[in-house]
Design a protein around this motif. Structure first.
Motif, PDB file in Angstrom:
ATOM      1  N   GLN A 198       8.519  -2.791 -20.513  1.00  0.00           N
ATOM      2  CA  GLN A 198       9.046  -2.012 -19.400  1.00  0.00           C
ATOM      3  C   GLN A 198       8.600  -2.600 -18.074  1.00  0.00           C
ATOM      4  O   GLN A 198       9.363  -2.657 -17.110  1.00  0.00           O
ATOM      5  CB  GLN A 198       8.582  -0.556 -19.543  1.00  0.00           C
ATOM      6  CG  GLN A 198       9.053   0.378 -18.443  1.00  0.00           C
ATOM      7  CD  GLN A 198       8.081   0.444 -17.262  1.00  0.00           C
ATOM      8  OE1 GLN A 198       6.933   0.021 -17.391  1.00  0.00           O
ATOM      9  NE2 GLN A 198       8.539   0.955 -16.130  1.00  0.00           N
ATOM     10  N   ALA A 199       7.347  -3.075 -18.019  1.00  0.00           N
ATOM     11  CA  ALA A 199       6.818  -3.663 -16.787  1.00  0.00           C
ATOM     12  C   ALA A 199       7.574  -4.931 -16.410  1.00  0.00           C
ATOM     13  O   ALA A 199       7.808  -5.204 -15.226  1.00  0.00           O
ATOM     14  CB  ALA A 199       5.329  -3.962 -16.946  1.00  0.00           C
ATOM     15  N   ALA A 200       7.973  -5.716 -17.416  1.00  0.00           N
ATOM     16  CA  ALA A 200       8.716  -6.944 -17.143  1.00  0.00           C
ATOM     17  C   ALA A 200      10.082  -6.619 -16.543  1.00  0.00           C
ATOM     18  O   ALA A 200      10.540  -7.293 -15.608  1.00  0.00           O
ATOM     19  CB  ALA A 200       8.864  -7.760 -18.416  1.00  0.00           C
ATOM     20  N   ILE A 201      10.755  -5.602 -17.067  1.00  0.00           N
ATOM     21  CA  ILE A 201      12.049  -5.199 -16.506  1.00  0.00           C
ATOM     22  C   ILE A 201      11.864  -4.735 -15.071  1.00  0.00           C
ATOM     23  O   ILE A 201      12.628  -5.116 -14.166  1.00  0.00           O
ATOM     24  CB  ILE A 201      12.687  -4.090 -17.355  1.00  0.00           C
ATOM     25  CG1 ILE A 201      13.033  -4.619 -18.754  1.00  0.00           C
ATOM     26  CG2 ILE A 201      13.923  -3.514 -16.660  1.00  0.00           C
ATOM     27  CD1 ILE A 201      14.130  -5.642 -18.777  1.00  0.00           C
ATOM     28  N   SER A 202      10.851  -3.908 -14.831  1.00  0.00           N
ATOM     29  CA  SER A 202      10.594  -3.409 -13.486  1.00  0.00           C
ATOM     30  C   SER A 202      10.349  -4.551 -12.504  1.00  0.00           C
ATOM     31  O   SER A 202      10.860  -4.549 -11.365  1.00  0.00           O
ATOM     32  CB  SER A 202       9.385  -2.472 -13.517  1.00  0.00           C
ATOM     33  OG  SER A 202       9.111  -1.973 -12.215  1.00  0.00           O
ATOM     34  N   GLN A 203       9.593  -5.561 -12.949  1.00  0.00           N
ATOM     35  CA  GLN A 203       9.307  -6.697 -12.072  1.00  0.00           C
ATOM     36  C   GLN A 203      10.569  -7.497 -11.773  1.00  0.00           C
ATOM     37  O   GLN A 203      10.801  -7.921 -10.623  1.00  0.00           O
ATOM     38  CB  GLN A 203       8.254  -7.589 -12.720  1.00  0.00           C
ATOM     39  CG  GLN A 203       7.844  -8.786 -11.854  1.00  0.00           C
ATOM     40  CD  GLN A 203       6.838  -9.663 -12.542  1.00  0.00           C
ATOM     41  OE1 GLN A 203       6.847  -9.783 -13.761  1.00  0.00           O
ATOM     42  NE2 GLN A 203       5.959 -10.280 -11.771  1.00  0.00           N
ATOM     43  N   ARG A 204      11.404  -7.694 -12.788  1.00  0.00           N
ATOM     44  CA  ARG A 204      12.642  -8.454 -12.574  1.00  0.00           C
ATOM     45  C   ARG A 204      13.571  -7.716 -11.617  1.00  0.00           C
ATOM     46  O   ARG A 204      14.226  -8.343 -10.777  1.00  0.00           O
ATOM     47  CB  ARG A 204      13.333  -8.705 -13.915  1.00  0.00           C
ATOM     48  CG  ARG A 204      12.555  -9.634 -14.829  1.00  0.00           C
ATOM     49  CD  ARG A 204      13.235  -9.831 -16.166  1.00  0.00           C
ATOM     50  NE  ARG A 204      12.386 -10.566 -17.091  1.00  0.00           N
ATOM     51  CZ  ARG A 204      12.737 -10.902 -18.327  1.00  0.00           C
ATOM     52  NH1 ARG A 204      13.932 -10.548 -18.787  1.00  0.00           N
ATOM     53  NH2 ARG A 204      11.909 -11.571 -19.105  1.00  0.00           N
ATOM     54  N   ILE A 205      13.657  -6.419 -11.757  1.00  0.00           N
ATOM     55  CA  ILE A 205      14.499  -5.636 -10.849  1.00  0.00           C
ATOM     56  C   ILE A 205      13.957  -5.718  -9.426  1.00  0.00           C
ATOM     57  O   ILE A 205      14.717  -5.872  -8.459  1.00  0.00           O
ATOM     58  CB  ILE A 205      14.582  -4.167 -11.312  1.00  0.00           C
ATOM     59  CG1 ILE A 205      15.265  -4.071 -12.692  1.00  0.00           C
ATOM     60  CG2 ILE A 205      15.313  -3.322 -10.281  1.00  0.00           C
ATOM     61  CD1 ILE A 205      16.683  -4.578 -12.720  1.00  0.00           C
ATOM     62  N   ARG A 206      12.652  -5.649  -9.299  1.00  0.00           N
ATOM     63  CA  ARG A 206      12.046  -5.727  -7.974  1.00  0.00           C
ATOM     64  C   ARG A 206      12.318  -7.091  -7.319  1.00  0.00           C
ATOM     65  O   ARG A 206      12.646  -7.178  -6.137  1.00  0.00           O
ATOM     66  CB  ARG A 206      10.546  -5.458  -8.067  1.00  0.00           C
ATOM     67  CG  ARG A 206       9.870  -5.264  -6.712  1.00  0.00           C
ATOM     68  CD  ARG A 206       8.539  -4.508  -6.832  1.00  0.00           C
ATOM     69  NE  ARG A 206       7.742  -4.971  -7.957  1.00  0.00           N
ATOM     70  CZ  ARG A 206       7.470  -4.236  -9.018  1.00  0.00           C
ATOM     71  NH1 ARG A 206       7.938  -3.008  -9.118  1.00  0.00           N
ATOM     72  NH2 ARG A 206       6.715  -4.712 -10.001  1.00  0.00           N
ATOM     73  N   LEU A 207      12.220  -8.166  -8.104  1.00  0.00           N
ATOM     74  CA  LEU A 207      12.510  -9.497  -7.580  1.00  0.00           C
ATOM     75  C   LEU A 207      13.979  -9.626  -7.192  1.00  0.00           C
ATOM     76  O   LEU A 207      14.315 -10.249  -6.181  1.00  0.00           O
ATOM     77  CB  LEU A 207      12.146 -10.558  -8.624  1.00  0.00           C
ATOM     78  CG  LEU A 207      10.648 -10.754  -8.907  1.00  0.00           C
ATOM     79  CD1 LEU A 207      10.453 -11.697 -10.091  1.00  0.00           C
ATOM     80  CD2 LEU A 207       9.938 -11.295  -7.671  1.00  0.00           C
ATOM     81  N   LEU A 208      14.859  -9.046  -8.007  1.00  0.00           N
ATOM     82  CA  LEU A 208      16.291  -9.085  -7.709  1.00  0.00           C
ATOM     83  C   LEU A 208      16.596  -8.319  -6.431  1.00  0.00           C
ATOM     84  O   LEU A 208      17.373  -8.790  -5.577  1.00  0.00           O
ATOM     85  CB  LEU A 208      17.078  -8.511  -8.891  1.00  0.00           C
ATOM     86  CG  LEU A 208      18.610  -8.542  -8.783  1.00  0.00           C
ATOM     87  CD1 LEU A 208      19.113  -9.972  -8.652  1.00  0.00           C
ATOM     88  CD2 LEU A 208      19.236  -7.869 -10.018  1.00  0.00           C
ATOM     89  N   GLU A 209      15.999  -7.159  -6.271  1.00  0.00           N
ATOM     90  CA  GLU A 209      16.214  -6.371  -5.052  1.00  0.00           C
ATOM     91  C   GLU A 209      15.686  -7.108  -3.824  1.00  0.00           C
ATOM     92  O   GLU A 209      16.328  -7.084  -2.758  1.00  0.00           O
ATOM     93  CB  GLU A 209      15.536  -5.006  -5.199  1.00  0.00           C
ATOM     94  CG  GLU A 209      16.228  -4.085  -6.207  1.00  0.00           C
ATOM     95  CD  GLU A 209      15.473  -2.786  -6.425  1.00  0.00           C
ATOM     96  OE1 GLU A 209      14.226  -2.797  -6.276  1.00  0.00           O
ATOM     97  OE2 GLU A 209      16.111  -1.757  -6.750  1.00  0.00           O
ATOM     98  N   ASP A 210      14.550  -7.765  -3.974  1.00  0.00           N
ATOM     99  CA  ASP A 210      14.008  -8.540  -2.848  1.00  0.00           C
ATOM    100  C   ASP A 210      14.955  -9.663  -2.453  1.00  0.00           C
ATOM    101  O   ASP A 210      15.153  -9.946  -1.268  1.00  0.00           O
ATOM    102  CB  ASP A 210      12.638  -9.117  -3.209  1.00  0.00           C
ATOM    103  CG  ASP A 210      11.556  -8.057  -3.301  1.00  0.00           C
ATOM    104  OD1 ASP A 210      10.495  -8.338  -3.896  1.00  0.00           O
ATOM    105  OD2 ASP A 210      11.776  -6.943  -2.772  1.00  0.00           O
ATOM    106  N   ARG A 211      15.536 -10.331  -3.443  1.00  0.00           N
ATOM    107  CA  ARG A 211      16.450 -11.430  -3.148  1.00  0.00           C
ATOM    108  C   ARG A 211      17.742 -10.917  -2.507  1.00  0.00           C
ATOM    109  O   ARG A 211      18.285 -11.557  -1.587  1.00  0.00           O
ATOM    110  CB  ARG A 211      16.763 -12.201  -4.427  1.00  0.00           C
ATOM    111  CG  ARG A 211      17.817 -13.291  -4.253  1.00  0.00           C
ATOM    112  CD  ARG A 211      17.878 -14.219  -5.428  1.00  0.00           C
ATOM    113  NE  ARG A 211      16.661 -15.028  -5.513  1.00  0.00           N
ATOM    114  CZ  ARG A 211      16.510 -16.057  -6.361  1.00  0.00           C
ATOM    115  NH1 ARG A 211      17.490 -16.372  -7.184  1.00  0.00           N
ATOM    116  NH2 ARG A 211      15.390 -16.733  -6.385  1.00  0.00           N
ATOM    117  N   LEU A 212      18.240  -9.790  -3.002  1.00  0.00           N
ATOM    118  CA  LEU A 212      19.490  -9.252  -2.458  1.00  0.00           C
ATOM    119  C   LEU A 212      19.294  -8.522  -1.134  1.00  0.00           C
ATOM    120  O   LEU A 212      20.247  -8.346  -0.368  1.00  0.00           O
ATOM    121  CB  LEU A 212      20.121  -8.289  -3.479  1.00  0.00           C
ATOM    122  CG  LEU A 212      20.593  -8.916  -4.800  1.00  0.00           C
ATOM    123  CD1 LEU A 212      21.017  -7.827  -5.781  1.00  0.00           C
ATOM    124  CD2 LEU A 212      21.744  -9.886  -4.554  1.00  0.00           C
TER     125      LEU A 212
END
Length: 279
Positions: A24-38
């Motif tokens: 779950q933490a890995a998904i949360s981190q990937r979403i956070r990185l995606l939001e930062d990029r977008l």
């Protein structure tokens, strides 16, 4: 994007992680990185749930459509529904040309529902269980993690065109000829010449070295020199003959190989059994 699609569809980082095989933490981190990029928030994080932001809801259909089109394109190029019925066979080009090519058409005629995908490997490091159902390797059979069945004892002997063969009656007649060397084999010209009773004769010959046996045999068939060839591979050739009968045994052999820990699917098992019948 895959993490976003799974989380948006399930509205759960935990469920998305279970689906993709990560935490779950890995998904949360990937979403956070995606939001930062977008530069936009895609989810609203509630204490016990998730919801999509308007931007996330607007973007989700495009992502899902892209994955659908990617899957369709992959199916068109790599076989789609036939992929489960396709067998990947990996071996060296010389085995493909000299051993497989005369045999595989019969297998296809008997099993038209099975697709065969033949891929090349030249060096020992090119081999491995990943991505291949069956392999034909050359060596001493000392590989871990595989089931290996020898195709039989192997020996090396000279091979050349019929025209050139008429000028070679004894090992001494090789003097002045071009000796074609293929790197990577335990038995080479020095070993063969020593067994023939003419050690050092290679010093009186021109030499050409190739990094694969396909090229040495192609040159030999065009009267470009004399190659050392595996006895097994000479059987189906009419453009090459053995001018001298001496065969030097090799500790290396050809092996039929498949992963030991992976259960073969039905089509791969059928091709494996069929190849064994060819021995």
């Amino acid at each position: 994007m895959q993490a976003f699609e799974a989380a948006a569809r399930t509205l759960s980082f935990t469920a998305a992680g279970n689906e993709l095989g990560v935490t779950q933490a890995a998904i949360s981190q990937r979403i956070r990185l995606l939001e930062d990029r977008l530069g936009q928030k895609l989810f609203v994080r509630h204490p016990r749930s998730l919801s999509l932001t308007p931007v996330g809801r607007a973007w989700l259909p495009s992502i899902q459509d892209a994955f659908v089109r990617l899957g369709e394109g992959t199916s068109e190029v790599f076989g789609g529904t036939r992929q489960e019925r396709q067998v990947t066979l990996r071996t060296t080009p010389v085995i493909q040309q000299n051993w497989l090519a005369p045999r595989l058409p019969a297998f296809q005629r008997d099993n038209p529902q099975i697709g065969a995908r033949v891929v090349s490997a030249i060096w020992p490091d090119d081999f491995g269980p990943e991505g291949a159902d069956i392999e034909i390797r050359y060596g001493r059979g000392e590989w871990s993690g595989v089931e290996a069945i020898s195709l039989g004892e192997e020996a090396m002997l000279p091979a050349c065109s019929p025209t050139l063969a008429r000028r070679i009656q004894t090992p001494e007649d090789l003097a002045g000829q071009v000796l074609l060397h293929a790197v990577g084999f335990a038995v080479g010209w020095p070993t063969w010449l020593e067994q023939a009773g003419v050690p050092g004769l290679e010093d009186r010959c021109a030499a050409m070295t190739c990094d694969n046996q396909v090229m040495t045999l192609a040159l030999a068939s065009q009267s470009g020199g004399v190659a050392l060839m595996h006895r097994r591979l000479l059987e189906k050739r009419d453009d090459l003959v053995a001018p001298l009968p001496l065969e030097v045994p090799s500790e290396e052999q050809f092996w039929l190989v498949r992963p030991a820990k992976r259960q073969p699917h039905e089509e791969a098992a059928r091709l494996w059994d069929w190849l064994l019948e060819c021995l």
